[in-house]
Design a protein around this motif. Structure first.
Motif, PDB file in Angstrom:
ATOM      1  N   LYS A  13      -2.956   3.235  -9.822  1.00 53.23           N
ATOM      2  CA  LYS A  13      -2.670   2.964  -8.546  1.00 53.23           C
ATOM      3  C   LYS A  13      -4.087   2.140  -8.170  1.00 53.23           C
ATOM      4  CE  LYS A  13       0.552   6.280  -7.545  1.00 53.23           C
ATOM      5  NZ  LYS A  13       1.276   7.231  -6.375  1.00 53.23           N
ATOM      6  N   LYS A  14      -5.309   3.056  -8.123  1.00 53.29           N
ATOM      7  CA  LYS A  14      -6.561   2.292  -7.851  1.00 53.29           C
ATOM      8  C   LYS A  14      -6.795   0.952  -8.288  1.00 53.29           C
ATOM      9  CE  LYS A  14     -11.282   3.648  -9.192  1.00 53.29           C
ATOM     10  NZ  LYS A  14     -11.988   3.331  -8.060  1.00 53.29           N
ATOM     11  N   PHE A  16      -6.507   7.705  -4.443  1.00 55.52           N
ATOM     12  CA  PHE A  16      -6.534   6.572  -5.573  1.00 55.52           C
ATOM     13  C   PHE A  16      -5.817   5.364  -5.169  1.00 55.52           C
ATOM     14  CE2 PHE A  16      -8.816   8.451  -9.120  1.00 55.52           C
ATOM     15  CZ  PHE A  16      -8.968   9.675  -8.682  1.00 55.52           C
ATOM     16  N   THR A  17      -5.072   5.340  -4.374  1.00 50.16           N
ATOM     17  CA  THR A  17      -4.585   4.026  -3.831  1.00 50.16           C
ATOM     18  C   THR A  17      -5.518   3.279  -3.111  1.00 50.16           C
ATOM     19  OG1 THR A  17      -2.265   4.819  -3.954  1.00 50.16           O
ATOM     20  CG2 THR A  17      -2.584   3.040  -2.610  1.00 50.16           C
ATOM     21  N   LYS A  46      -6.305  -6.015  -2.947  1.00 50.73           N
ATOM     22  CA  LYS A  46      -7.545  -6.031  -1.837  1.00 50.73           C
ATOM     23  C   LYS A  46      -8.370  -7.422  -2.499  1.00 50.73           C
ATOM     24  CE  LYS A  46      -8.400  -1.548  -0.020  1.00 50.73           C
ATOM     25  NZ  LYS A  46      -9.246  -0.465   0.144  1.00 50.73           N
ATOM     26  N   PHE A 102       0.002   5.910   4.870  1.00 51.14           N
ATOM     27  CA  PHE A 102      -0.634   7.090   4.667  1.00 51.14           C
ATOM     28  C   PHE A 102      -2.120   7.160   5.512  1.00 51.14           C
ATOM     29  CE2 PHE A 102      -1.573   4.487   0.873  1.00 51.14           C
ATOM     30  CZ  PHE A 102      -3.020   4.494   0.959  1.00 51.14           C
ATOM     31  N   MET A 138      -4.243  -1.402  -6.207  1.00 52.20           N
ATOM     32  CA  MET A 138      -4.783  -1.689  -4.977  1.00 52.20           C
ATOM     33  C   MET A 138      -5.763  -2.357  -4.911  1.00 52.20           C
ATOM     34  SD  MET A 138      -3.351  -0.916  -2.061  1.00 52.20           S
ATOM     35  CE  MET A 138      -4.139  -1.598  -0.469  1.00 52.20           C
ATOM     36  N   LEU A 141      -2.894   7.676 -11.427  1.00 51.58           N
ATOM     37  CA  LEU A 141      -3.683   7.584 -10.386  1.00 51.58           C
ATOM     38  C   LEU A 141      -4.526   6.411 -10.705  1.00 51.58           C
ATOM     39  CD1 LEU A 141      -4.479  11.291  -9.591  1.00 51.58           C
ATOM     40  CD2 LEU A 141      -3.286   9.876  -8.018  1.00 51.58           C
ATOM     41  N   MET A 142      -5.076   6.194 -11.779  1.00 46.33           N
ATOM     42  CA  MET A 142      -6.125   5.112 -12.101  1.00 46.33           C
ATOM     43  C   MET A 142      -5.477   3.878 -12.104  1.00 46.33           C
ATOM     44  SD  MET A 142      -8.904   6.493 -11.944  1.00 46.33           S
ATOM     45  CE  MET A 142     -10.134   5.081 -12.335  1.00 46.33           C
ATOM     46  N   GLU A 182     -13.883  10.244 -12.243  1.00 49.57           N
ATOM     47  CA  GLU A 182     -13.378   9.005 -12.447  1.00 49.57           C
ATOM     48  C   GLU A 182     -13.521   8.038 -11.385  1.00 49.57           C
ATOM     49  OE1 GLU A 182      -9.850   8.348 -14.484  1.00 49.57           O
ATOM     50  OE2 GLU A 182      -9.655  10.356 -15.240  1.00 49.57           O
ATOM     51  N   ASN A 207      -2.794  10.738  -4.709  1.00 45.76           N
ATOM     52  CA  ASN A 207      -2.302   9.456  -4.777  1.00 45.76           C
ATOM     53  C   ASN A 207      -2.741   8.487  -3.589  1.00 45.76           C
ATOM     54  OD1 ASN A 207      -0.123   9.374  -6.594  1.00 45.76           O
ATOM     55  ND2 ASN A 207       0.788  10.887  -5.588  1.00 45.76           N
ATOM     56  N   ILE A 213       2.642   1.581  -3.315  1.00 44.98           N
ATOM     57  CA  ILE A 213       1.816   2.357  -4.336  1.00 44.98           C
ATOM     58  C   ILE A 213       1.637   3.620  -4.311  1.00 44.98           C
ATOM     59  CG2 ILE A 213      -0.843   2.121  -5.439  1.00 44.98           C
ATOM     60  CD1 ILE A 213      -0.635  -0.998  -4.418  1.00 44.98           C
ATOM     61  N   PHE A 214       1.385   4.094  -2.889  1.00 43.29           N
ATOM     62  CA  PHE A 214       1.055   5.597  -2.754  1.00 43.29           C
ATOM     63  C   PHE A 214       2.230   6.478  -3.108  1.00 43.29           C
ATOM     64  CE2 PHE A 214       1.910   8.925   0.659  1.00 43.29           C
ATOM     65  CZ  PHE A 214       0.931   9.682   0.358  1.00 43.29           C
ATOM     66  N   LYS A 215       3.506   5.655  -2.755  1.00 42.15           N
ATOM     67  CA  LYS A 215       4.672   6.595  -2.941  1.00 42.15           C
ATOM     68  C   LYS A 215       5.290   6.538  -4.590  1.00 42.15           C
ATOM     69  CE  LYS A 215       7.301   5.223   0.860  1.00 42.15           C
ATOM     70  NZ  LYS A 215       8.116   5.291   1.723  1.00 42.15           N
ATOM     71  N   GLY A 260       4.426   8.842   3.973  1.00 42.58           N
ATOM     72  CA  GLY A 260       4.942   7.884   2.963  1.00 42.58           C
ATOM     73  C   GLY A 260       5.025   6.456   3.603  1.00 42.58           C
ATOM     74  N   SER A 261       5.273   6.242   4.934  1.00 46.63           N
ATOM     75  CA  SER A 261       5.457   4.875   5.164  1.00 46.63           C
ATOM     76  C   SER A 261       3.994   4.342   5.735  1.00 46.63           C
ATOM     77  CB  SER A 261       6.363   4.998   6.545  1.00 46.63           C
ATOM     78  OG  SER A 261       5.833   5.620   7.633  1.00 46.63           O
ATOM     79  N   ARG A 308       0.743  -1.167  -0.106  1.00 49.66           N
ATOM     80  CA  ARG A 308      -0.108  -0.156   0.089  1.00 49.66           C
ATOM     81  C   ARG A 308       0.950   1.121   0.126  1.00 49.66           C
ATOM     82  NH1 ARG A 308      -2.885   2.222   4.110  1.00 49.66           N
ATOM     83  NH2 ARG A 308      -4.905   2.823   3.880  1.00 49.66           N
ATOM     84  N   ALA A 309       2.018   1.259   1.084  1.00 49.10           N
ATOM     85  CA  ALA A 309       2.569   2.443   0.995  1.00 49.10           C
ATOM     86  C   ALA A 309       3.510   2.600  -0.107  1.00 49.10           C
ATOM     87  CB  ALA A 309       3.719   2.173   2.137  1.00 49.10           C
TER      88      ALA A 309
END
Lengths: 566, 679
Positions: free
Chosen positions: A182-183, B214-215, A190, B172, A186, A179-180, B431, B211, A171-173, B169-170, A168-169
Motif C-alpha cells: 500500500k505504501k 501505510f497508505t 503521489k 480516512f 500510494m 501494508l508495504m 519498516e 492501513n 488503497i486504504f480499504k 472508508g470513504s 487513496r480510499a
C-alpha cells in the motif's frame, strides 16, 4: 428493413458535406461541421442511429451482426450522361459470429424491449476524457445521462476478483495488498501527481524545485519504470492493465503489440486520476450512458440536427458519382452520391462508414486520377489492422455480489499461459436501462491476431465468471447445489461471440473514411482520429469553438455539465 | 470546505457585498429595537428569521428567538400540536440558516435547544446530518450534533461505530470520524459491551489504522488515532501503586536528629522532628488517600491517625505522590528497638483516580524500622562541597535490591495481548524508518514495551530509543525541545532500569562522611523522570544539565542535598516543587539563569501576585515589603524551605541586595555562596 417506405425526393440536392453512417466518429464530424456552418446531409442505411456504435435489442443485434446490415443495394440505374458512376460494395467488419440462446424466454416480447445492447462493448467513458470534453464543448451533453461504474476488479483463473486500488480510499480499504505494498503504491501515485502538478506549473512558470519524472525515464518502457520505482509484479500488473488499460503483455517485448512508454503510461494514469473526482456525483473514474453507448452518437446527431444538419435513416447509397472530366485533379473528380432511391445528391466532400468500399471489379476501368480519388475506399488486408474479439452474455445474477456495474480486467497470462492480451469485461445492470431488472449484460473483449485465438480467450474468461451452460431442460435448482462456489456464479441466458475488424479512419481529400470502433475501453482514440480528420477536412479549424457561450460556462460550474445520476 | 483557495473579490462582488451589508444593518437595527422592547409578534419574529437566514452568526437573534418561543409556549402549553408547530418552525429556520453556513455555532446550538424541549421528532435529525456530513465530512459541528442526537435517539453505539467505518472508508483523512471512533470505543470498552474487550478490539483497531498510516504516512489523522490506541494499550484505567518508601521488606535505620547531608547507608534516615516520611507513589494522580483507605499496623506509637497529604500544587486534592509522617520518637523512649510496620493500601474503597476509577486491588507491604539513639554529629555544620571527593559506591547490590521498587504493574494487567500488540507494532514501524513521525512512533512503542515488559529485556531498547530521539533532534529542529525532553525521560528510565545501571551513578562523598550521592550530572537532561524509583535518594547531583524546572523532584521526600548548578533554571518559580521537600537543607542553584529574564510586568495587570492581593503579611513581609515585592518568586520558595546552605552565584539575580533578602527569608542559613555567615 426491406420494406422501405417511399421517400420523397430530398431537397436541397447540394451540400458541403455528405456523411454516410452514424457511428461515433461520423456523428462527431457531422455535429462539428454543422455547428461551424457547413451544410451537412447525414445518411444511414440502417433504421437506427449509431451504426457500429449502436445499442440494439437482441434480435436487431443478431440480425445486424449476421447481415452486417449494409446489404448491397438494388442494382443501380444506368450511368447518367454527366457523371461516371462507381458502384459501392460493403465489406464485412464482423466474422465468426456465433449466437446462442440458452433460455428462450429471454427473447419473449416482455423482455425484448428492455434490452439496449452495445455492438462495440465493453466501453465506458473516463470522466476526464476527450469524449466528455467534446460533449461539453458541443452541447451534446444535454441529451445523455450517465451513471458511475461502481467498481473495477482484476481477476485471474481462480475466479477471485480483487478491487483495483485506484484511489487513496481504495488503497486504504483494499484487503489483498500488504501494508508495504500500500505504501509503495500510494508513494507511486503521489509521484505521478507531483509530476503532473510540476508539469502543469512549468507550462506557465519554470519551477525547478518541483518533483518531476526524469526525461530519460519518460522515454523508457513504462513497465521498466514501474519496476524501477520499485513496484512488485502484482502492483505493476494492476497499474498496467487495471488502470492504464494496456492490452498486450508488457513483460514480453517480442510479442507485445503496444509496448507502452512511460510518457504514455503517465498520461493514462493522469487521465484516470483526473477522472476521479471530476464530477461530484461520480463514484470513480468511469461512467456509462444510461440506455447504452448508442446514446452517444445519437446525442451528437441531435446536436448536428439543431445546427441544421439533415438526417435520413434507412437510406443506403449505391454509387459514387465522379466527374467524367478526369483532368480536374483538384476536386479529384468527386461530384456526389446516388441514393438507393435513385436520386443523385451532390457535395464538396464525402465521409463514409468504414465498411463501405469500392469493389475491385469497379476499379479496373478507372483512370489513375479516379483511383486516387477513391483511394481510401479500396479495402486493404483487414488482418493487418487488427481484430477485436467481442462477446456479450446476458446473465441472471451478478459476477460480484452487491455490485451491479463493474469492470473486470484479466491481465495477460492471468487466465491461461498463452493468453496474449488483457481481456476486459464490463458488467452492466438494469439501473442503466440496458436489460431487465433481474439480469446483467456482460461485455467481453480482447485484441487478437485471429478469430480462434480471440474467441478462445473470451470463452476462458466467460467460464471463469459464469456457470457452464446447462441444456435448458436440465436446468433445475437441484442440479447445481453440490458446488457452492459454482452455484454462486451467474447463469448465462444468451450469448454472442464475434470478431470485429478494426478499420482506421482515413482522410482522402474529397472522399474520406471514418474509423470503426476500436479495441479500447474508452473513446479517446476514436475522438482523436475524428478530430484529426475534421482538421484535415476543414483546414485545422477548431471543433465547436463558438459553443463556449456564457450559459455553457455557468453549467460547467455546477457539475461540469454532465448529468450523472447518483 | 477544505482546500479551496480564497479568491480576491471582483468590483461587482464587492458592490454586492456592500449592498448586502447595508440591507443587513437595516434588518439588524430593526431587530435590535424589537429585542429591546420585547416584541414577539409574528412580524417581529419573521424579521429575525430573515436576519438569520442571511446571517446565521447573529447569535443575539437566536437568543431572541428562544425568548420568543418561551413567550409563545407560555400561553399554549396545553396544546401539543401547537407546541410542535412552533418548535418545527424553529427547526426549519435553523435548517435554512445552516444551508447558508453549516458552521454556525449559534444555529447548531439553537437546534439542540429546540430538541431538548422534547416535543420534536428526532427521526429526521440523522437524515439531515447525513446531508451535512456529506457536504463536509469533517465538520465537527455536525459530528458534535450527531453525538447529541444519537444520545437522544438511543441509537446504539455499535451502529455509530459502523458509521465511522463508512466515513473513514470513504476518506480516512477525517479527524472527526477517527475522534468519534475513539469516543465510541472508549465507551463500549468501558462498559464491556457485547464482545468489546480490549484484548479483542484494540488489535483490530491497530490493523485499521495501520492501513491508513501505510497508505499515506503524511496524513496526520491516522497517527493521532494510533497515539490514542497506544495509550489504550499501555495505560490501565485503574490506578496502581507504583512504588513506596520505605519499600516492601526493606529495613531502615532511623536516627534522632539530622545528619546534614545524608548517610553512608542508603537505608538510613534521620530527622530533627523525630518522624520519617512514608511515601506512596501511584501511576496516576489519585485522591482519597487517608487513614481510612491506608491503614498502618505498627508498634511505633502515636501513628494511629496519620495525616496523608498530596504532594501537589496548593489546593489540589489529587496527586501521584502522597506522604504521611510517621513518628519514631515519641514520649516513650523506643531506641535500640526494631519495629515492623505493615501498610495496607486500598483496604477500604475511596482511592479514586482523577478519571474516576477506583484503586481496586488492595496491596500490603511491610518494612522494618530500626530506631537508633545516637546522632552522627561529626559534620553537623560543615559545608557540603560537590566539587570532588566522590568515590565509586562499593555497596553490595543487595543493599540496592532492598530499594527495588514495587514494579508490580504487570501482575495486575492482562499484559499478554498488550505485549503482543506492541511487539507487532514495533516490527511494523521498523519498516517506516525514513519518516519523522515513524521514528517518533517507534520510539514511543519501544518505550511502551519497556514499560510493560519484564525487566530482563528492558535495557536492550533504551539505546535504540535514545538513538531515535537523537536522530529526531537533528532532523526536526522545530520540535527539538520535545525530543530533548523525551530523550531525557528515556535516559533516566535507562539509568533506573536495573540495579547495575543505577549503581553506576551512586557515589560516596568522601568529605561528607562517606554519605551516598546519586550523581546524574553532565547528562544533558532537560526533564526529570523516573522519580518513583529514586524515592530513597537523600543527596542528588543534577549539575551540568539543561533543566528548566525541578518538576518531579517533589516526590523525593528524603532529599536533603540538591545540586542544580549549571542548568537552565530561569526563575525561582521553576523551583516551586522544592517547597514540598521538608528535608532539604543544601541547595546549589549557582550558574543558572535566574533573574536574567525578568517578568515583563507591563504585560500583566499586576507585577507580582503580591502587589494587589491581601496576602497575609508575615514578619519578613512587613519588614522589607519592597524586596518581597521585587523577589516575590524567591520569597515563596525560600520561605517554605529550611535551608542551611544555598549557592546562588553565577545568576543575574545574585548580589548584595538579594543576599540580604535571603538572610531574612532563610534565617537558618549557615552557608551562602560558600561563605559561612556570621550570626
Amino acid at each position: 428493413m426491406s420494406d422501405l417506405p417511399p421517400y420523397p425526393p430530398l431537397d436541397p440536392t447540394t451540400y458541403d458535406l455528405i456523411i454516410v453512417g452514424t457511428g461515433v466518429s461520423e456523428s462527431i464530424l457531422s455535429a462539428a461541421a454543422s455547428s461551424s456552418g457547413t451544410s451537412v446531409l447525414h445518411l444511414d442505411p440502417n433504421p437506427f442511429y449509431g451504426s457500429h456504435s449502436a445499442s440494439l435489442s437482441l434480435p436487431d443485434l443478431t440480425s445486424f451482426l449476421h447481415s452486417n446490415s449494409l446489404s448491397p443495394p438494388p442494382p443501380p440505374p444506368s450511368d447518367t450522361p454527366d457523371f461516371l458512376s462507381v458502384d459501392l460494395a460493403t465489406r464485412s467488419l464482423y466474422s465468426s459470429v456465433e449466437i446462442a440462446t440458452f433460455d428462450s424466454s429471454i427473447l419473449d416480447e416482455r423482455h425484448s424491449r428492455k434490452f439496449n445492447v452495445d455492438l462495440c462493448g465493453p466501453r465506458v467513458l473516463f470522466c476526464a476524457d476527450e469524449s466528455i470534453n467534446l460533449m461539453l464543448k458541443s452541447g451534446s451533453n444535454n441529451y445523455v445521462e450517465f451513471k458511475s461504474v461502481d467498481a473495477s476488479f482484476v481477476g485471474d483463473s481462480s475466479g477471485e476478483l480483487r478491487s483495483v486500488p485506484d484511489s487513496r480510499a481504495a488503497i486504504f480499504k483494499d484487503k489483498s495488498l500488504g501494508l508495504m505494498e500500500k505504501k509503495q503504491l500510494m508513494k507511486f501515485f503521489k509521484l505521478v501527481q507531483a509530476h503532473l502538478a510540476a508539469a502543469a506549473a512549468s507550462s506557465t512558470e519554470s519551477d525547478e524545485g518541483a518533483v518531476k519524472i526524469a526525461e530519460e525515464d519518460m522515454e523508457s518502457p513504462f513497465v521498466d519504470f514501474l519496476a524501477k520505482m520499485p513496484l512488485p509484479p502484482k502492483i505493476k500488473s494492476i497499474i498496467l492493465y487495471g488502470i492504464a488499460m494496456v492490452d498486450y503483455d508488457q513483460d514480453n517485448v517480442e510479442a507485445c503489440g503496444d509496448l507502452l512508454k512511460t510518457r504514455e503510461g503517465i498520461a493514462r494514469l493522469a487521465l484516470y486520476i483526473t477522472s476521479i473526482g471530476r464530477f461530484s456525483n461520480a463514484l470513480g473514474a468511469l461512467i456509462y450512458p444510461i440506455y447504452g453507448q448508442g446514446e452517444l452518437p445519437q446525442a451528437f446527431c441531435r446536436r448536428a440536427a439543431v445546427k441544421g444538419c439533415i438526417y435520413v435513416l434507412r437510406m443506403p447509397i449505391t454509387a459514387l458519382l465522379l466527374d467524367k472530366a478526369s483532368e480536374l485533379i483538384e476536386t479529384g473528380g468527386y461530384k456526389g452520391v446516388r441514393l438507393a432511391t435513385g436520386q443523385e445528391i451532390f457535395s464538396q466532400k464525402l465521409i463514409l462508414d468504414p465498411c463501405i468500399t469500392v469493389g475491385s471489379e469497379s476499379m479496373s476501368s478507372l483512370t489513375d486520377q479516379q483511383k486516387e480519388t477513391l483511394r481510401v475506399l479500396v479495402p486493404k488486408s483487414i488482418s493487418s489492422e487488427g481484430k477485436i474479439a467481442r462477446g456479450i452474455c446476458i446473465i441472471r445474477g451478478s459476477v460480484k455480489a452487491d455490485i451491479s456495474n463493474a469492470l473486470v480486467v484479466y491481465p495477460p497470462k492471468s487466465l491461461f499461459p498463452e493468453q496474449l492480451a488483457a481481456i476486459r469485461v464490463l458488467q452492466l445492470g438494469s439501473g442503466l436501462a440496458v436489460c431487465p431488472a433481474d439480469m446483467h449484460v456482460l461485455y467481453f473483449s480482447t485484441v487478437c491476431e485471429n478469430d480462434d485465438q480471440g474467441k478462445a480467450a473470451l470463452l476462458s474468461a466467460m467460464s471463469t465468471l459464469i456457470k457452464p451452460q446447462v441444456p435448458e431442460n436440465l436446468q433445475s435448482d437441484s442440479a447445481v447445489e453440490n458446488d457452492t462456489a459454482e452455484a454462486a456464479k451467474p447463469v448465462v441466458l444468451w450469448r454472442a461471440l464475434y470478431v470485429q475488424a478494426m478499420v482506421k479512419g482515413e482522410f482522402g481529400g474529397s472522399i474520406s473514411s471514418a474509423a470503426s470502433p476500436d479495441g479500447n475501453l474508452s473513446y479517446n482514440e476514436l475522438v482523436e482520429s475524428a478530430v484529426k480528420l475534421y482538421e484535415q477536412l476543414m483546414g485545422s479549424e477548431e471543433l465547436f469553438k463558438e459553443e463556449t457561450s456564457p450559459d455553457n460556462t455557468t453549467e460547467e460550474e455546477n457539475d461540469g455539465g454532465v448529468e450523472i445520476e447518483a | 470546505m477544505h482546500g479551496r483557495p480564497r479568491k480576491a473579490y471582483k468590483p461587482e462582488e464587492e458592490a454586492a457585498s456592500a449592498a448586502k451589508a447595508a440591507k443587513l444593518r437595516g434588518l439588524q437595527s430593526q431587530f435590535m429595537a424589537n429585542h429591546h422592547n420585547k416584541i414577539y409578534t409574528k412580524e417581529a419574529v419573521d424579521l429575525s428569521t430573515k436576519l438569520l437566514e442571511i446571517n446565521p452568526e447573529a447569535y443575539t437573534a437566536w437568543n431572541y428567538r428562544k425568548l420568543a418561543v418561551e413567550d409563545k409556549l407560555s400561553g399554549i402549553e396545553s396544546d401539543p400540536d401547537l407546541v410542535k408547530t412552533i418548535l418545527d418552525e424553529e427547526l426549519r429556520v435553523v435548517e435554512s440558516a445552516l444551508k447558508q453556513n453549516f458552521k454556525s455555532y449559534g444555529a447548531w446550538h439553537h437546534r439542540k435547544w429546540v430538541l431538548s424541549k422534547g416535543n420534536s421528532s428526532v427521526g429526521n435529525e440523522l437524515r439531515l446530518l447525513d446531508n451535512f456530513q456529506k457536504l463536509d465530512t469533517r465538520n465537527f459541528h455536525a459530528w458534535n450534533y450527531r453525538r447529541f442526537v444519537v444520545e437522544l435517539t438511543k441509537r446504539s453505539e455499535q451502529d455509530e461505530l459502523e458509521y465511522t467505518d463508512d466515513m473513514i472508508g470513504s476518506d480516512f483523512s477525517n479527524y472527526s470520524a477517527w475522534h468519534n471512533r475513539s469516543v465510541l470505543l472508549s465507551s463500549l470498552l468501558a462498559r464491556k459491551a457485547d464482545g468489546f474487550l480490549p484484548n479483542k478490539k484494540i488489535p483490530d483497531e491497530y490493523k485499521l489504522v495501520q492501513n491508513a498510516i501505510f497508505t499515506d504516512e503524511d496524513d496526520q489523522s491516522g497517527w493521532f488515532y494510533h497515539l490514542w490506541l497506544l495509550d489504550q494499550t499501555v495505560n490501565v484505567e485503574t490506578p496502581l501503586l507504583t512504588s513506596s518508601w520505605p519499600s516492601h521488606s526493606s529495613r531502615i535505620s532511623l536516627y534522632a536528629g539530622c545528619s546534614k547531608g545524608s548517610f553512608s547507608k542508603l537505608t538510613t534516615f534521620g530527622s530533627e522532628s523525630g518522624s520519617f516520611p512514608l511515601v506512596l507513589y501511584f501511576d496516576q494522580a489519585v485522591g482519597g488517600v487517608s487513614s481510612s483507605t491506608v491503614t498502618i499496623d505498627s508498634e511505633l506509637k502515636g501513628n494511629e491517625d496519620l495525616v496523608w497529604e498530596p504532594v501537589s500544587k496548593k489546593n489540589s486534592q489529587v496527586s501521584c505522590v502522597w506522604v504521611a509522617r510517621l513518628k519514631y520518637i515519641s514520649s516513650e523512649p523506643c531506641f535500640g528497638k526494631e519495629y515492623k510496620v505493615k501498610v495496607r493500601v486500598g483496604n477500604s474503597p475511596g482511592i479514586v483516580s482523577s478519571r474516576g476509577c477506583n484503586f481496586s486491588a488492595s496491596y500490603e507491604f511491610v518494612f522494618t524500622a530500626h530506631v537508633h539513639d545516637t546522632v552522627e554529629e561529626s559534620s553537623q555544620d560543615g559545608i557540603v562541597s560537590w566539587k570532588d571527593g566522590f568515590d565509586i559506591w562499593d555497596a553490595e547490590s543487595k543493599d540496592l535490591n532492598a530499594l527495588a521498587t514495587l514494579d508490580r504493574s504487570n501482575a495486575q494487567m492482562d499484559s499478554k495481548w498488550r505485549q503482543e500488540a506492541i511487539a507487532e507494532e514495533i516490527d511494523l514501524f521498523r519498516e517506516l524508518p525514513d519518516s519523522k513521525i515513524g521514528k517518533l512512533t517507534l520510539a514511543r512503542l519501544l518505550m511502551a514495551k519497556a514499560m510493560i515488559s519484564d525487566d530482563a529485556v528492558k535495557g536492550v531498547h533504551y539505546n535504540e530509543i535514545l538513538e531515535l530521539y537523537k536522530d529526531l533532534m537533528a532532523l526536526d529542529s522545530s520540535h527539538y525541545q520535545y525530543y530533548k525532553d523525551e530523550h531525557s525521560v528515556a535516559l533516566l528510565r535507562k539509568v533506573t532500569s536495573s540495579t547495575e545501571d543505577l549503581s553506576g551513578h551512586l557515589f560516596r562523598c568522601r568529605n561528607m562522611n562517606n554519605s551516598v550521592c546519586l550523581r546524574l550530572n553532565n547528562l544533558s537532561l532537560s526533564r526529570i523522570a523516573s522519580v518513583e524509583k529514586l524515592l530513597f535518594v537523600q543527596m542528588l547531583d543534577l549539575s551540568h544539565n539543561e533543566l528548566h524546572s525541578t518538576e518531579g523532584l517533589e516526590a523525593m521526600q528524603l532529599l536533603s542535598c540538591l545540586n542544580l548548578s549549571h542548568n537552565r533554571i530561569r526563575s525561582f518559580s521553576s523551583l516551586d516543587s522544592l517547597r514540598h521537600l521538608k528535608q532539604l537543607r543544601v541547595l546549589d542553584v549557582s550558574h543558572n539563569h535566574i533573574g536574567e529574564h525578568s517578568v515583563d510586568t507591563t504585560r500583566y495587570l499586576c507585577s507580582s501576585p503580591l502587589s494587589n492581593s491581601e496576602w497575609p503579611q508575615d514578619e519578613v513581609g512587613s519588614q522589607m515589603p519592597s524586596l518581597v515585592t521585587k523577589y516575590w518568586d524567591a520569597y515563596f520558595v525560600l520561605r517554605d524551605l529550611n535551608l542551611k546552605q544555598l549557592d546562588i552565584t553565577g545568576n543575574v539575580i545574585a548580589g548584595d541586595e538579594f543576599s540580604s533578602f535571603v538572610l531574612q527569608v532563610a534565617p537558618k542559613l549557615v552557608w551562602l555562596d560558600g561563605k559561612k555567615l556570621e550570626i
